[in-house]
Design a protein around this motif. Sequence first.
Motif, PDB file in Angstrom:
ATOM      1  N   ILE A  69       0.816  -1.157   0.015  1.00 22.14           N
ATOM      2  CA  ILE A  69      -0.011  -0.043  -0.081  1.00 22.14           C
ATOM      3  C   ILE A  69       0.801   1.404   0.093  1.00 22.14           C
ATOM      4  O   ILE A  69       0.792   2.426  -0.854  1.00 22.14           O
ATOM      5  N   ARG A  70       1.960   1.225   0.940  1.00 24.20           N
ATOM      6  CA  ARG A  70       2.743   2.373   0.742  1.00 24.20           C
ATOM      7  C   ARG A  70       3.221   2.760  -0.555  1.00 24.20           C
ATOM      8  O   ARG A  70       3.603   3.736  -1.038  1.00 24.20           O
ATOM      9  N   ALA A  71       3.908   1.762  -1.016  1.00 25.16           N
ATOM     10  CA  ALA A  71       4.626   1.495  -2.250  1.00 25.16           C
ATOM     11  C   ALA A  71       3.702   2.302  -3.622  1.00 25.16           C
ATOM     12  O   ALA A  71       4.048   3.084  -4.097  1.00 25.16           O
ATOM     13  N   VAL A  72       2.523   1.757  -3.455  1.00 24.96           N
ATOM     14  CA  VAL A  72       1.522   2.366  -4.355  1.00 24.96           C
ATOM     15  C   VAL A  72       1.016   3.653  -4.330  1.00 24.96           C
ATOM     16  O   VAL A  72       1.059   4.652  -5.255  1.00 24.96           O
ATOM     17  N   ARG A  73       0.970   4.049  -3.041  1.00 22.80           N
ATOM     18  CA  ARG A  73       0.315   5.301  -2.502  1.00 22.80           C
ATOM     19  C   ARG A  73       1.688   6.282  -2.933  1.00 22.80           C
ATOM     20  O   ARG A  73       1.311   7.302  -3.498  1.00 22.80           O
ATOM     21  N   GLU A  74       2.958   5.848  -2.750  1.00 24.23           N
ATOM     22  CA  GLU A  74       3.951   6.971  -2.904  1.00 24.23           C
ATOM     23  C   GLU A  74       4.048   6.974  -4.459  1.00 24.23           C
ATOM     24  O   GLU A  74       4.465   8.168  -5.180  1.00 24.23           O
ATOM     25  N   ARG A  75       4.008   5.923  -5.307  1.00 23.00           N
ATOM     26  CA  ARG A  75       4.049   6.122  -6.786  1.00 23.00           C
ATOM     27  C   ARG A  75       2.847   6.942  -7.200  1.00 23.00           C
ATOM     28  O   ARG A  75       3.150   7.696  -8.089  1.00 23.00           O
ATOM     29  N   TYR A  76       1.685   6.789  -6.631  1.00 23.69           N
ATOM     30  CA  TYR A  76       0.581   7.755  -7.079  1.00 23.69           C
ATOM     31  C   TYR A  76       1.010   8.992  -6.878  1.00 23.69           C
ATOM     32  O   TYR A  76       0.898  10.077  -7.587  1.00 23.69           O
ATOM     33  N   ALA A  77       1.552   9.485  -5.725  1.00 18.10           N
ATOM     34  CA  ALA A  77       1.822  10.856  -5.329  1.00 18.10           C
ATOM     35  C   ALA A  77       2.893  11.463  -6.138  1.00 18.10           C
ATOM     36  O   ALA A  77       2.874  12.601  -6.258  1.00 18.10           O
ATOM     37  N   ARG A  78       3.780  10.782  -6.671  1.00 12.18           N
ATOM     38  CA  ARG A  78       4.690  11.223  -7.614  1.00 12.18           C
ATOM     39  C   ARG A  78       4.285  11.387  -8.855  1.00 12.18           C
ATOM     40  O   ARG A  78       5.150  11.891  -9.805  1.00 12.18           O
ATOM     41  N   SER A  79       3.087  10.863  -9.331  1.00 14.79           N
ATOM     42  CA  SER A  79       2.540  10.833 -10.848  1.00 14.79           C
ATOM     43  C   SER A  79       2.077  12.040 -10.883  1.00 14.79           C
ATOM     44  O   SER A  79       1.605  13.114  -9.958  1.00 14.79           O
ATOM     45  N   GLU A  80       1.507  12.498 -12.069  1.00 12.24           N
ATOM     46  CA  GLU A  80       0.682  13.627 -12.547  1.00 12.24           C
ATOM     47  C   GLU A  80      -0.708  13.888 -11.870  1.00 12.24           C
ATOM     48  O   GLU A  80      -0.868  14.782 -11.434  1.00 12.24           O
ATOM     49  N   VAL A  83       2.584  12.668   2.410  1.00 13.10           N
ATOM     50  CA  VAL A  83       1.479  11.925   2.300  1.00 13.10           C
ATOM     51  C   VAL A  83       1.250  11.069   3.573  1.00 13.10           C
ATOM     52  O   VAL A  83       2.300  10.213   3.988  1.00 13.10           O
ATOM     53  N   TRP A  84      -0.111  10.680   4.037  1.00 15.29           N
ATOM     54  CA  TRP A  84      -0.259  10.197   5.415  1.00 15.29           C
ATOM     55  C   TRP A  84      -0.312   8.674   4.970  1.00 15.29           C
ATOM     56  O   TRP A  84      -1.162   8.232   4.139  1.00 15.29           O
ATOM     57  N   HIS A  85       0.213   7.908   5.530  1.00 15.67           N
ATOM     58  CA  HIS A  85       0.259   6.399   5.627  1.00 15.67           C
ATOM     59  C   HIS A  85      -0.300   5.785   6.926  1.00 15.67           C
ATOM     60  O   HIS A  85       0.398   5.574   7.776  1.00 15.67           O
ATOM     61  N   PRO A  86      -1.427   5.419   6.993  1.00 19.25           N
ATOM     62  CA  PRO A  86      -2.019   5.096   8.393  1.00 19.25           C
ATOM     63  C   PRO A  86      -1.784   3.860   8.565  1.00 19.25           C
ATOM     64  O   PRO A  86      -1.821   3.166   9.744  1.00 19.25           O
ATOM     65  N   GLU A  87      -1.463   2.951   7.491  1.00 11.14           N
ATOM     66  CA  GLU A  87      -1.277   1.351   7.578  1.00 11.14           C
ATOM     67  C   GLU A  87       0.058   1.067   8.108  1.00 11.14           C
ATOM     68  O   GLU A  87       0.951   1.749   8.050  1.00 11.14           O
ATOM     69  N   PRO A  88       0.123  -0.268   8.826  1.00 10.60           N
ATOM     70  CA  PRO A  88       1.397  -0.750   9.190  1.00 10.60           C
ATOM     71  C   PRO A  88       2.416  -1.118   8.119  1.00 10.60           C
ATOM     72  O   PRO A  88       1.807  -1.473   6.970  1.00 10.60           O
ATOM     73  N   ASP A  89       3.668  -1.169   8.330  1.00  7.27           N
ATOM     74  CA  ASP A  89       4.523  -1.860   7.430  1.00  7.27           C
ATOM     75  C   ASP A  89       4.327  -3.269   7.434  1.00  7.27           C
ATOM     76  O   ASP A  89       5.468  -3.950   7.578  1.00  7.27           O
ATOM     77  N   SER A  90       3.158  -4.052   7.703  1.00  2.01           N
ATOM     78  CA  SER A  90       3.257  -5.382   7.535  1.00  2.01           C
ATOM     79  C   SER A  90       1.488  -5.596   7.082  1.00  2.01           C
ATOM     80  O   SER A  90       0.950  -4.849   6.569  1.00  2.01           O
ATOM     81  N   GLU A  91       1.277  -6.851   7.153  1.00  2.00           N
ATOM     82  CA  GLU A  91      -0.156  -7.276   6.949  1.00  2.00           C
ATOM     83  C   GLU A  91      -0.749  -6.817   8.114  1.00  2.00           C
ATOM     84  O   GLU A  91      -0.636  -7.014   9.173  1.00  2.00           O
ATOM     85  N   PHE A  92      -2.207  -6.588   7.708  1.00  2.00           N
ATOM     86  CA  PHE A  92      -3.327  -6.005   8.693  1.00  2.00           C
ATOM     87  C   PHE A  92      -4.535  -6.386   8.215  1.00  2.00           C
ATOM     88  O   PHE A  92      -4.567  -6.876   7.012  1.00  2.00           O
ATOM     89  N   GLY A  93      -5.532  -6.186   8.918  1.00  2.00           N
ATOM     90  CA  GLY A  93      -7.011  -6.535   8.380  1.00  2.00           C
ATOM     91  C   GLY A  93      -7.856  -6.407   9.725  1.00  2.00           C
ATOM     92  O   GLY A  93      -7.751  -6.116  10.802  1.00  2.00           O
TER      93      GLY A  93
END
Length: 249
Positions: free
Chosen positions: A33-44, A57-67
């Motif tokens: 999620i972090r990787a995709v969100r940061e990729r989006y933030a750098r896009s047009e 950019v806010w990342h509320p999720e942990p750097d692990s699996e959650f649910g």
Amino acid sequence: MRADDVLQLMRTAPQRYETVRATLVYRGDGTKIRAVRERYARSEAGRHTFGDSPDEVWHPEPDSEFGWRCRIWRVDENQWRQELELPGGGTSIVVSTGRIRPFGTPEGPPGSSEMWELRTGEGSQEADPAWLIHPTDVFWTMYPFDPAGTASIDAELGRMELTVEEGISWAERDAVRLRGVPVGEWEYPPEPLWWGADEYEAVVDAERGVLLRLASRFDGGDIDALEVEEVRFDEPFDEEIFASRAPLP
């Protein structure tokens, strides 16, 4: 079944049941999620959303699996009940009674359904993990039962190159799987799908048209997935379902 037939089945899902009772399970991969969100933030498209400060950019999720896991009772968009299991124990209950608010009611706009909510257990809302904000917004838990409603998932999938896999089973239901590959870069986040995924997967009930699984995939695995663990249709619901102030059995 052609892809267009599956999308049409999704559009008519609310017409294909009187009631639905389901258990939903969400699984997310915080690293993806972090990787995709940061990729989006750098896009047009991301710069139009976040400006020129992708590092903020806010990342509320942990750097692990959650649910999370929740139970749903639904008649329509105005009458439903959600019970969300809280990580610290207890349950968050949100109910839309189906009774329409009269004019002059201060708790909400006239013409909307009356709602109430409460928590059981000892944990406070302030102690909830930040990522729990999603399932407390019923957009993220109700869209499987009206996929072409607010979420417009049929339209988002319709913009992709789709393949259809028939004859599968999910949650003891006959189902059809759609796999979608984007044909161009999204200009916006297509929530609840993730912008920038490599592919998307939707498992659709072959009779009712509701979603049994929706996943965005990246780098060989799910970014996240919302899955129906159990589902029952057309059961009679008594008034206690929309009145009980304790978790239902």
